[in-house]
Scaffold this motif. Structure first.
Motif, PDB file in Angstrom:
ATOM      1  N   GLU A 296      -4.274  -3.897   9.055  1.00  0.00           N
ATOM      2  CA  GLU A 296      -4.890  -3.636   7.921  1.00  0.00           C
ATOM      3  C   GLU A 296      -6.397  -3.151   7.955  1.00  0.00           C
ATOM      4  OE1 GLU A 296      -3.666  -3.458   4.732  1.00  0.00           O
ATOM      5  OE2 GLU A 296      -1.664  -3.541   5.499  1.00  0.00           O
ATOM      6  N   VAL A 297      -7.075  -4.003   8.780  1.00  0.00           N
ATOM      7  CA  VAL A 297      -8.498  -3.626   8.852  1.00  0.00           C
ATOM      8  C   VAL A 297      -8.497  -2.372   9.652  1.00  0.00           C
ATOM      9  CG1 VAL A 297     -10.438  -4.274  10.437  1.00  0.00           C
ATOM     10  CG2 VAL A 297      -9.177  -6.202   9.005  1.00  0.00           C
ATOM     11  N   TRP A 298      -7.600  -1.878  10.490  1.00  0.00           N
ATOM     12  CA  TRP A 298      -7.820  -0.567  11.062  1.00  0.00           C
ATOM     13  C   TRP A 298      -7.313   0.446   9.893  1.00  0.00           C
ATOM     14  CZ3 TRP A 298      -9.785   2.316  14.767  1.00  0.00           C
ATOM     15  CH2 TRP A 298      -9.179   3.509  14.945  1.00  0.00           C
ATOM     16  N   THR A 299      -6.495   0.163   9.002  1.00  0.00           N
ATOM     17  CA  THR A 299      -6.057   1.153   8.181  1.00  0.00           C
ATOM     18  C   THR A 299      -7.379   1.437   7.178  1.00  0.00           C
ATOM     19  OG1 THR A 299      -3.717   0.501   8.275  1.00  0.00           O
ATOM     20  CG2 THR A 299      -4.421   1.587   6.149  1.00  0.00           C
TER      21      THR A 299
ATOM     22  N   ALA B 209     -12.272   7.866  -6.312  1.00  0.00           N
ATOM     23  CA  ALA B 209     -11.830   6.402  -6.741  1.00  0.00           C
ATOM     24  C   ALA B 209     -10.547   6.107  -6.133  1.00  0.00           C
ATOM     25  CB  ALA B 209     -11.636   6.402  -8.248  1.00  0.00           C
ATOM     26  N   PHE B 210      -9.838   7.284  -5.183  1.00  0.00           N
ATOM     27  CA  PHE B 210      -8.510   6.867  -4.599  1.00  0.00           C
ATOM     28  C   PHE B 210      -8.839   5.836  -3.385  1.00  0.00           C
ATOM     29  CE2 PHE B 210      -5.922   8.129  -0.927  1.00  0.00           C
ATOM     30  CZ  PHE B 210      -4.726   7.731  -1.505  1.00  0.00           C
ATOM     31  N   VAL B 211     -10.141   6.035  -2.885  1.00  0.00           N
ATOM     32  CA  VAL B 211     -10.320   5.283  -1.636  1.00  0.00           C
ATOM     33  C   VAL B 211     -10.527   3.780  -2.114  1.00  0.00           C
ATOM     34  CG1 VAL B 211     -12.120   4.795   0.064  1.00  0.00           C
ATOM     35  CG2 VAL B 211     -11.333   7.193  -0.132  1.00  0.00           C
ATOM     36  N   ALA B 212     -11.275   3.611  -3.387  1.00  0.00           N
ATOM     37  CA  ALA B 212     -11.540   2.319  -3.576  1.00  0.00           C
ATOM     38  C   ALA B 212     -10.239   1.581  -4.010  1.00  0.00           C
ATOM     39  CB  ALA B 212     -12.297   2.185  -4.934  1.00  0.00           C
ATOM     40  N   VAL B 213      -9.181   2.352  -4.683  1.00  0.00           N
ATOM     41  CA  VAL B 213      -7.988   1.595  -5.126  1.00  0.00           C
ATOM     42  C   VAL B 213      -7.271   1.349  -3.841  1.00  0.00           C
ATOM     43  CG1 VAL B 213      -5.490   2.309  -6.026  1.00  0.00           C
ATOM     44  CG2 VAL B 213      -7.819   2.976  -7.336  1.00  0.00           C
ATOM     45  N   GLU B 214      -7.319   2.164  -3.010  1.00  0.00           N
ATOM     46  CA  GLU B 214      -6.471   1.945  -1.466  1.00  0.00           C
ATOM     47  C   GLU B 214      -7.197   0.832  -0.667  1.00  0.00           C
ATOM     48  OE1 GLU B 214      -3.587   3.112  -0.102  1.00  0.00           O
ATOM     49  OE2 GLU B 214      -3.543   3.991  -2.270  1.00  0.00           O
ATOM     50  N   LEU B 215      -8.338   0.695  -0.663  1.00  0.00           N
ATOM     51  CA  LEU B 215      -9.144  -0.463  -0.055  1.00  0.00           C
ATOM     52  C   LEU B 215      -8.950  -1.721  -0.766  1.00  0.00           C
ATOM     53  CD1 LEU B 215     -12.466   1.227   0.715  1.00  0.00           C
ATOM     54  CD2 LEU B 215     -10.900   0.483   2.402  1.00  0.00           C
TER      55      LEU B 215
ATOM     56  N   ARG C 289     -11.538   8.545   5.833  1.00  0.00           N
ATOM     57  CA  ARG C 289     -11.744   9.837   6.389  1.00  0.00           C
ATOM     58  C   ARG C 289     -10.298  10.436   6.259  1.00  0.00           C
ATOM     59  NH1 ARG C 289     -11.192  14.228   8.601  1.00  0.00           N
ATOM     60  NH2 ARG C 289     -11.890  14.770  10.308  1.00  0.00           N
ATOM     61  N   GLN C 290      -9.173   9.606   6.179  1.00  0.00           N
ATOM     62  CA  GLN C 290      -7.786   9.986   6.131  1.00  0.00           C
ATOM     63  C   GLN C 290      -7.862  10.843   4.429  1.00  0.00           C
ATOM     64  OE1 GLN C 290      -5.427   6.723   6.425  1.00  0.00           O
ATOM     65  NE2 GLN C 290      -4.528   7.773   8.326  1.00  0.00           N
ATOM     66  N   ALA C 291      -8.632  10.077   3.464  1.00  0.00           N
ATOM     67  CA  ALA C 291      -8.679  10.687   2.145  1.00  0.00           C
ATOM     68  C   ALA C 291      -9.230  11.905   2.206  1.00  0.00           C
ATOM     69  CB  ALA C 291      -9.121   9.519   1.055  1.00  0.00           C
ATOM     70  N   ARG C 292     -10.543  12.242   2.720  1.00  0.00           N
ATOM     71  CA  ARG C 292     -11.133  13.351   2.738  1.00  0.00           C
ATOM     72  C   ARG C 292     -10.444  14.369   3.577  1.00  0.00           C
ATOM     73  NH1 ARG C 292     -15.378   9.979   4.291  1.00  0.00           N
ATOM     74  NH2 ARG C 292     -15.429  11.037   6.260  1.00  0.00           N
ATOM     75  N   ALA C 293      -9.456  14.160   4.503  1.00  0.00           N
ATOM     76  CA  ALA C 293      -8.452  15.228   5.085  1.00  0.00           C
ATOM     77  C   ALA C 293      -7.452  15.739   4.117  1.00  0.00           C
ATOM     78  CB  ALA C 293      -8.038  14.538   6.340  1.00  0.00           C
ATOM     79  N   ARG C 294      -7.344  15.275   3.099  1.00  0.00           N
ATOM     80  CA  ARG C 294      -6.285  15.717   2.235  1.00  0.00           C
ATOM     81  C   ARG C 294      -6.617  16.812   1.211  1.00  0.00           C
ATOM     82  NH1 ARG C 294      -3.218  10.098   0.409  1.00  0.00           N
ATOM     83  NH2 ARG C 294      -2.757   9.415   2.710  1.00  0.00           N
TER      84      ARG C 294
ATOM     85  N   ILE D  60       0.386 -15.158  15.575  1.00  0.00           N
ATOM     86  CA  ILE D  60       0.654 -13.795  16.345  1.00  0.00           C
ATOM     87  C   ILE D  60       1.080 -12.868  15.380  1.00  0.00           C
ATOM     88  CG2 ILE D  60       2.076 -13.014  18.120  1.00  0.00           C
ATOM     89  CD1 ILE D  60       2.282 -15.997  19.221  1.00  0.00           C
ATOM     90  N   PRO D  61       2.062 -13.077  14.352  1.00  0.00           N
ATOM     91  CA  PRO D  61       2.457 -11.825  13.594  1.00  0.00           C
ATOM     92  C   PRO D  61       1.257 -11.652  12.596  1.00  0.00           C
ATOM     93  CG  PRO D  61       3.760 -13.809  13.173  1.00  0.00           C
ATOM     94  CD  PRO D  61       3.027 -14.057  14.332  1.00  0.00           C
ATOM     95  N   ALA D  62       0.624 -12.697  12.160  1.00  0.00           N
ATOM     96  CA  ALA D  62      -0.474 -12.680  10.887  1.00  0.00           C
ATOM     97  C   ALA D  62      -1.574 -11.880  11.905  1.00  0.00           C
ATOM     98  CB  ALA D  62      -1.097 -13.910  10.656  1.00  0.00           C
ATOM     99  N   GLY D  63      -2.025 -12.040  12.980  1.00  0.00           N
ATOM    100  CA  GLY D  63      -2.901 -11.261  13.619  1.00  0.00           C
ATOM    101  C   GLY D  63      -2.827  -9.634  13.816  1.00  0.00           C
ATOM    102  N   LEU D  64      -1.415  -9.490  13.981  1.00  0.00           N
ATOM    103  CA  LEU D  64      -1.002  -8.195  14.302  1.00  0.00           C
ATOM    104  C   LEU D  64      -1.376  -7.219  12.766  1.00  0.00           C
ATOM    105  CD1 LEU D  64       2.130  -8.463  16.425  1.00  0.00           C
ATOM    106  CD2 LEU D  64      -0.175  -7.594  17.215  1.00  0.00           C
ATOM    107  N   VAL D  65      -0.842  -8.090  11.837  1.00  0.00           N
ATOM    108  CA  VAL D  65      -0.869  -7.455  10.655  1.00  0.00           C
ATOM    109  C   VAL D  65      -2.174  -7.422  10.224  1.00  0.00           C
ATOM    110  CG1 VAL D  65      -0.303  -7.772   7.875  1.00  0.00           C
ATOM    111  CG2 VAL D  65       1.088  -8.048   9.866  1.00  0.00           C
ATOM    112  N   ILE D  66      -2.924  -8.512  10.325  1.00  0.00           N
ATOM    113  CA  ILE D  66      -4.512  -8.224  10.021  1.00  0.00           C
ATOM    114  C   ILE D  66      -5.525  -7.148  10.712  1.00  0.00           C
ATOM    115  CG2 ILE D  66      -6.714  -9.488  10.343  1.00  0.00           C
ATOM    116  CD1 ILE D  66      -5.057 -12.162   9.485  1.00  0.00           C
ATOM    117  N   VAL D  67      -4.979  -7.007  12.122  1.00  0.00           N
ATOM    118  CA  VAL D  67      -5.685  -6.008  12.765  1.00  0.00           C
ATOM    119  C   VAL D  67      -5.209  -4.601  12.360  1.00  0.00           C
ATOM    120  CG1 VAL D  67      -5.625  -4.762  15.026  1.00  0.00           C
ATOM    121  CG2 VAL D  67      -6.067  -7.322  14.946  1.00  0.00           C
TER     122      VAL D  67
END
Length: 184
Positions: A84-87, A41-47, A93-98, A75-82
């Motif tokens: 966030e989407v990358w995160t 459920a941690f992944v769902a909460v983070e998403l 995968r990050q959650a399974r590595a912990r 410009i700044p919104a696009g950087l934040v959006i990219v």
């Protein structure tokens, strides 16, 4: 009986199956012992959390560009959006590595894929075990367990434990610390 020999089914209910390791030969080895995982459920909460941030940034950029004619905001919104989407894309995968491991003398916490971190927190050095959870965490039944030691660099926060696992782990750590007559 040492802490490693105790069966702890409460620690593994609703969690990922195993700690995923990076494929590099230069990775930090997991070693032997039982690794406990974060709750699924941690992944769902983070998403959901990152999705809310993404929606707010997108809405603010749309309002500023359409209503006020401020096109530079993309410009700044696009950087934040990219970002966030990358995160959100790498979050599962990050959650399974912990994961964490209860050893005889310490708790070992491992996190990271590219930037790997492995911290051993000696039971005798623990000063505080704190459980916290926000409204979204409570809704999904997860909690955050924070271990505080005298040295700030060895403190560990384990996000995404099930509520039952966090309470069980807290009680176990307090019991072990009491037998050592130091720490808690």
């Amino acid at each position: 009986m040492c802490i490693r020999d105790r069966p702890d089914p409460a620690l593994d209910q609703g969690t990922f199956a195993r700690v995923l390791e990076p494929r590099s030969a230069n990775r930090l080895p997991l070693g032997d012992g039982t690794w406990h995982q974060l709750a699924r459920a941690f992944v769902a909460v983070e998403l959901i959390s990152h999705g809310i941030v993404l929606a707010i940034v997108l809405a603010a950029a749309l309002v500023l560009s359409l209503v006020l004619g401020q096109l530079w905001v993309w410009i700044p919104a696009g950087l934040v959006i990219v970002a966030e989407v990358w995160t959100m894309a790498i979050l599962p995968r990050q959650a399974r590595a912990r994961g964490y491991q209860l050893r005889d003398d310490d708790l070992l916490y491992r996190s990271g894929i590219l930037w790997q971190r492995m911290v051993a927190v000696p039971y005798g050095r623990m000063q505080l075990v704190d459980i916290s959870h926000g409204p979204l965490d409570r809704g999904f039944g997860i909690a955050k367990l924070k271990l505080v030691t005298a040295a700030a660099s060895t403190g560990v926060t384990i996000n995404g434990l099930t509520q039952q696992a966090a309470e069980h782990l807290r009680d176990t750590l307090i019991e072990v610390a009491e037998t050592r007559r130091t720490g808690l």
